[in-house]
Design an enzyme around this catalytic site. Structure first.
Site, PDB file in Angstrom:
ATOM      1  N   LYS A  60       0.835  -1.208   0.000  1.00 34.84           N
ATOM      2  CA  LYS A  60       0.000   0.000   0.000  1.00 34.84           C
ATOM      3  C   LYS A  60       0.868   1.256   0.000  1.00 34.84           C
ATOM      4  CE  LYS A  60      -1.848   1.545   3.999  1.00 34.84           C
ATOM      5  NZ  LYS A  60      -1.464   2.957   4.205  1.00 34.84           N
ATOM      6  N   ASN A  61       1.858   1.281   0.882  1.00 37.15           N
ATOM      7  CA  ASN A  61       2.636   2.512   1.035  1.00 37.15           C
ATOM      8  C   ASN A  61       3.621   2.757  -0.103  1.00 37.15           C
ATOM      9  OD1 ASN A  61       1.243   3.049   3.312  1.00 37.15           O
ATOM     10  ND2 ASN A  61       2.943   2.688   4.747  1.00 37.15           N
ATOM     11  N   ARG A  73      -4.600  10.551   4.708  1.00 38.28           N
ATOM     12  CA  ARG A  73      -3.554  11.548   4.794  1.00 38.28           C
ATOM     13  C   ARG A  73      -2.564  11.485   3.634  1.00 38.28           C
ATOM     14  NH1 ARG A  73       0.090  14.355   8.077  1.00 38.28           N
ATOM     15  NH2 ARG A  73       2.120  13.749   7.306  1.00 38.28           N
ATOM     16  N   CYS A 132      -5.186  13.072  12.848  1.00 33.89           N
ATOM     17  CA  CYS A 132      -5.718  11.735  12.608  1.00 33.89           C
ATOM     18  C   CYS A 132      -5.562  10.978  13.912  1.00 33.89           C
ATOM     19  CB  CYS A 132      -5.003  11.036  11.472  1.00 33.89           C
ATOM     20  SG  CYS A 132      -3.366  10.503  11.881  1.00 33.89           S
ATOM     21  N   ARG A 180       0.402  14.850  13.063  1.00 33.87           N
ATOM     22  CA  ARG A 180       0.950  14.597  11.730  1.00 33.87           C
ATOM     23  C   ARG A 180       0.899  15.810  10.791  1.00 33.87           C
ATOM     24  NH1 ARG A 180      -1.002   8.651   9.915  1.00 33.87           N
ATOM     25  NH2 ARG A 180       0.946   8.569   8.796  1.00 33.87           N
ATOM     26  N   PRO A 181       1.639  16.864  11.115  1.00 39.10           N
ATOM     27  CA  PRO A 181       1.647  18.041  10.227  1.00 39.10           C
ATOM     28  C   PRO A 181       2.380  17.775   8.910  1.00 39.10           C
ATOM     29  CG  PRO A 181       3.193  18.331  12.048  1.00 39.10           C
ATOM     30  CD  PRO A 181       2.509  17.021  12.276  1.00 39.10           C
ATOM     31  N   VAL A 182       2.269  18.731   7.956  1.00 37.97           N
ATOM     32  CA  VAL A 182       2.971  18.591   6.671  1.00 37.97           C
ATOM     33  C   VAL A 182       3.938  19.760   6.457  1.00 37.97           C
ATOM     34  CG1 VAL A 182       1.236  17.160   5.522  1.00 37.97           C
ATOM     35  CG2 VAL A 182       1.014  19.643   5.432  1.00 37.97           C
ATOM     36  N   ASP A 183       4.400  20.338   7.578  1.00 38.70           N
ATOM     37  CA  ASP A 183       5.274  21.508   7.477  1.00 38.70           C
ATOM     38  C   ASP A 183       6.565  21.218   6.695  1.00 38.70           C
ATOM     39  OD1 ASP A 183       5.615  19.840   9.821  1.00 38.70           O
ATOM     40  OD2 ASP A 183       7.218  21.195  10.441  1.00 38.70           O
ATOM     41  N   GLN A 184       7.057  19.999   6.770  1.00 41.02           N
ATOM     42  CA  GLN A 184       8.318  19.685   6.081  1.00 41.02           C
ATOM     43  C   GLN A 184       8.127  19.626   4.565  1.00 41.02           C
ATOM     44  OE1 GLN A 184      11.187  19.633   7.921  1.00 41.02           O
ATOM     45  NE2 GLN A 184       9.717  20.166   9.528  1.00 41.02           N
ATOM     46  N   ASP A 231       4.779   0.915  12.107  1.00 45.15           N
ATOM     47  CA  ASP A 231       3.602   0.211  11.591  1.00 45.15           C
ATOM     48  C   ASP A 231       3.536  -1.243  12.050  1.00 45.15           C
ATOM     49  OD1 ASP A 231       2.711   2.483  10.367  1.00 45.15           O
ATOM     50  OD2 ASP A 231       3.275   1.907   8.333  1.00 45.15           O
ATOM     51  N   ILE A 253       7.844   7.526  16.984  1.00 42.85           N
ATOM     52  CA  ILE A 253       7.471   8.236  15.745  1.00 42.85           C
ATOM     53  C   ILE A 253       6.175   9.036  15.924  1.00 42.85           C
ATOM     54  CG2 ILE A 253       7.006   8.011  13.259  1.00 42.85           C
ATOM     55  CD1 ILE A 253       9.732   6.941  13.813  1.00 42.85           C
ATOM     56  N   ARG A 312      -8.705  -0.661   4.584  1.00 47.26           N
ATOM     57  CA  ARG A 312      -7.810   0.349   4.010  1.00 47.26           C
ATOM     58  C   ARG A 312      -6.448  -0.251   3.694  1.00 47.26           C
ATOM     59  NH1 ARG A 312      -6.456   4.581   7.850  1.00 47.26           N
ATOM     60  NH2 ARG A 312      -5.003   4.910   6.161  1.00 47.26           N
TER      61      ARG A 312
HETATM   62  C1  UD1 Z   1       4.386   7.050   6.397  1.00 41.22           C
HETATM   63  C2  UD1 Z   1       3.562   5.808   6.187  1.00 41.22           C
HETATM   64  C3  UD1 Z   1       2.958   5.344   7.512  1.00 41.22           C
HETATM   65  C4  UD1 Z   1       4.056   5.181   8.558  1.00 41.22           C
HETATM   66  C5  UD1 Z   1       4.917   6.434   8.654  1.00 41.22           C
HETATM   67  C6  UD1 Z   1       6.132   6.252   9.544  1.00 41.22           C
HETATM   68  C7  UD1 Z   1       2.767   6.105   3.924  1.00 41.22           C
HETATM   69  C8  UD1 Z   1       1.620   6.372   3.022  1.00 41.22           C
HETATM   70  N1  UD1 Z   1       2.508   6.118   5.240  1.00 41.22           N
HETATM   71  O1  UD1 Z   1       3.500   8.065   6.872  1.00 41.22           O
HETATM   72  O2  UD1 Z   1       2.295   4.108   7.296  1.00 41.22           O
HETATM   73  O3  UD1 Z   1       3.467   4.940   9.824  1.00 41.22           O
HETATM   74  O4  UD1 Z   1       5.408   6.796   7.345  1.00 41.22           O
HETATM   75  O5  UD1 Z   1       6.918   5.203   9.103  1.00 41.22           O
HETATM   76  O6  UD1 Z   1       3.869   5.846   3.476  1.00 41.22           O
HETATM   77  N2  UD1 Z   1       6.152  14.995  10.528  1.00 41.22           N
HETATM   78  C9  UD1 Z   1       6.125  16.347  10.784  1.00 41.22           C
HETATM   79  N3  UD1 Z   1       6.049  17.212   9.730  1.00 41.22           N
HETATM   80  C10 UD1 Z   1       5.980  16.788   8.437  1.00 41.22           C
HETATM   81  C11 UD1 Z   1       6.031  15.409   8.171  1.00 41.22           C
HETATM   82  C12 UD1 Z   1       6.104  14.530   9.233  1.00 41.22           C
HETATM   83  O7  UD1 Z   1       6.169  16.778  11.943  1.00 41.22           O
HETATM   84  O8  UD1 Z   1       5.912  17.629   7.532  1.00 41.22           O
HETATM   85  C13 UD1 Z   1       6.261  14.032  11.646  1.00 41.22           C
HETATM   86  C14 UD1 Z   1       5.010  13.170  11.810  1.00 41.22           C
HETATM   87  O9  UD1 Z   1       4.017  13.817  12.569  1.00 41.22           O
HETATM   88  C15 UD1 Z   1       5.586  11.934  12.479  1.00 41.22           C
HETATM   89  C16 UD1 Z   1       6.984  11.817  11.859  1.00 41.22           C
HETATM   90  O10 UD1 Z   1       7.280  13.105  11.341  1.00 41.22           O
HETATM   91  O11 UD1 Z   1       5.719  12.170  13.866  1.00 41.22           O
HETATM   92  C17 UD1 Z   1       7.093  10.798  10.744  1.00 41.22           C
HETATM   93  O12 UD1 Z   1       6.030  10.969   9.847  1.00 41.22           O
HETATM   94  P1  UD1 Z   1       6.114  10.584   8.309  1.00 41.22           P
HETATM   95  O13 UD1 Z   1       7.287   9.730   8.035  1.00 41.22           O
HETATM   96  O14 UD1 Z   1       5.959  11.818   7.500  1.00 41.22           O
HETATM   97  O15 UD1 Z   1       4.798   9.712   8.144  1.00 41.22           O
HETATM   98  P2  UD1 Z   1       3.963   9.588   6.838  1.00 41.22           P
HETATM   99  O16 UD1 Z   1       4.859   9.808   5.687  1.00 41.22           O
HETATM  100  O17 UD1 Z   1       2.714  10.376   6.939  1.00 41.22           O
END
Ligand code: UD1
Length: 416
Positions: free
Chosen positions: A22-23, A92, A116, A121-125, A304, A326, A396
């Site tokens: 899936k991922n 997400r 969620c 889980r922000p997307v600031d990065q 996971d 994480i 899912r």
């Molecule tokens: C992906 C996987 C998910 C897995 C996770 C961690 C997919 C579709 N999903 O989720 O199954 O559990 O990796 O291995 O591949 N963070 C920030 N800002 C950002 C981005 C991330 O603060 O802009 C934080 C997140 O809140 C979290 C950590 O970084 O605490 C890691 O998150 P991330 O690796 O981005 O998870 P996903 O890519 O969403």
């Protein structure tokens, strides 16, 4: 809403085939946005998250054909670079359209995913990286707007390792002017799978699988055919289910090479595990030994798989310490496992699990995808019937779950 009824106590034996990841599939589907030529993906799992992503891409103007596990995507007529809230809120990973849209259309409007169940889980990065590449990014009315007539290569550094963040920025950089370097990049095998497909599409990427990825931008990408890698988390989940039930199973269409940290722990717990090129066999002892884990980015132990290991520790001999590093709120399965009789104490991001010789069936509620998987494992071990509510989470991420479990000898049935 569908429920899953499990009659516990059966040892899992036999063979099951693992589906595509899936991922890996989710970012690969969005990679179709980067080219005017058709992208053909094979080994695509039939999952609700995949359906959501296809819906999202279709409403952007992508033509989609699905034939069994093959999906053909044609983004020549891409005309609506928008990801609406209704679709993003259910998944997400929809944010993975942001990088490709910004690169190909010079514009993207993507709803913020919001909170969620497992944390903020922000997307600031993702935003920081695109901004460094010259995009003008604003957040208004719950949407991220990126405007970028032409992205420019840049040196990017993420504050933490982010999987979809790395994937988004790597895809955006493929069509940027000049070289992009992503430092502190995620090393997950799904990032490598995506990079391999992009390279076949004409992208110039090196270093995927290490923490520094270099991308030389190119003018355009072409179509290709790509087979999606096996799902390592689905694989790990079935291995745990077999381990917990004292089983003996063989998984096909998969590989142990992405699962070193998980297999190591299963062996520490007393299992025999043999991996060949595309199969894994696991033989469990009568009772497992407790194993402590600490989640971390790849190649360390995956978050996971944390919930599934909480379930196997609930019936192992001894006490395990589980540290989640994480996500801040990823122990919701603990209270449900306790309803089945597990002995679990939580202190912040640490869980202490003392194994019980038996669990008892009860009604429990699935709260997120992997939490649900841990309840299935516990239900397979528990005496009597376990009814798992809200199994749409399982749909899912686990293709044909009841069929695969039934083939392994489990007594499990979907209740409408
Ligand atoms: C992906 C996987 C998910 C897995 C996770 C961690 C997919 C579709 N999903 O989720 O199954 O559990 O990796 O291995 O591949 N963070 C920030 N800002 C950002 C981005 C991330 O603060 O802009 C934080 C997140 O809140 C979290 C950590 O970084 O605490 C890691 O998150 P991330 O690796 O981005 O998870 P996903 O890519 O969403």
């Amino acid at each position: 809403m569908d429920k899953l009824l499990i009659e516990g106590g059966q040892r899992l034996t036999g063979e099951a085939a693992i589906s595509g990841a899936k991922n890996a599939a989710l970012p690969l589907l969005t990679a179709a946005l980067l080219t005017r030529e058709p992208l053909v993906l094979t080994n695509v799992p039939a999952l609700n998250d995949i359906g959501t992503m296809l819906k999202l891409l279709a409403q952007m103007g992508v033509r989609i054909e699905r034939d069994g596990d093959t999906v053909t995507l044609d983004a020549a007529g891409l005309d609506n670079p928008v990801a609406p809230y209704e679709l993003v809120k259910t998944m997400r990973a929809s944010v993975l359209v942001l990088g490709p849209l910004a690169a190909r259309c010079g514009e993207a409007k993507v709803s913020l995913p919001g909170g969620c169940a497992i944390g903020a889980r922000p997307v600031d990065q993702h935003i920081k990286g695109l901004t460094a590449m010259g995009a003008e990014v604003t957040v208004e009315h719950g949407y991220v707007h990126a405007k970028s007539p032409k992205l420019k290569g840049a040196r990017l550094f993420t504050d933490m390792v982010t999987v979809t963040g790395t994937e988004n920025l790597m895809m955006a950089a493929c069509l940027a002017d000049g070289e992009t370097v992503i430092e502190n990049a995620a090393r997950e095998p799904e990032v490598v799978d995506l990079a391999n497909c992009l390279i076949a599409m004409g992208a110039r990427i090196s270093g995927a699988g290490t923490d520094v990825i270099r991308i030389q931008g190119v003018e355009s990408l072409r179509g290709t055919t790509h087979r999606i890698m096996p799902d390592r988390i689905e694989t790990g989940t079935y291995l745990c289910a077999a381990a917990a039930t004292g089983g003996d199973i063989r998984l096909t269409n998969t590989s142990g090479c992405y699962l070193d940290a998980v297999i190591d722990k299963l062996m520490d717990a007393g299992c025999q595990v043999e991996s060949a090129r595309d199969t894994i066999r696991l033989k469990a002892p009568q009772r497992l030994t407790a194993v402590s884990i600490r989640t971390s980015p790849y190649p360390a132990f995956p978050t996971d798989m944390q919930a599934q290991f909480m379930a196997i520790n609930a019936v192992a001999e001894g006490t395990a310490v589980i540290r989640e590093t994480i996500f801040e709120n990823r122990f919701m399965h603990a209270v449900e496992l306790i309803r089945l009789g597990a002995d679990i104490k939580i202190d912040g991001n640490t869980a202490f699990v003392t194994g019980r010789s038996r669990l008892d069936g009860a009604t429990v509620m699935a709260t997120d995808l992997r939490a649900s998987a841990s309840l299935v494992i516990a239900g397979l071990v528990a005496q009597g019937e376990t009814l798992i509510e809200r199994i749409y989470h399982l749909d899912r991420g686990y293709e044909g779950l009841e069929q695969k479990l039934a083939a392994l000898g489990a007594r499990v049935r979907r209740v409408k």
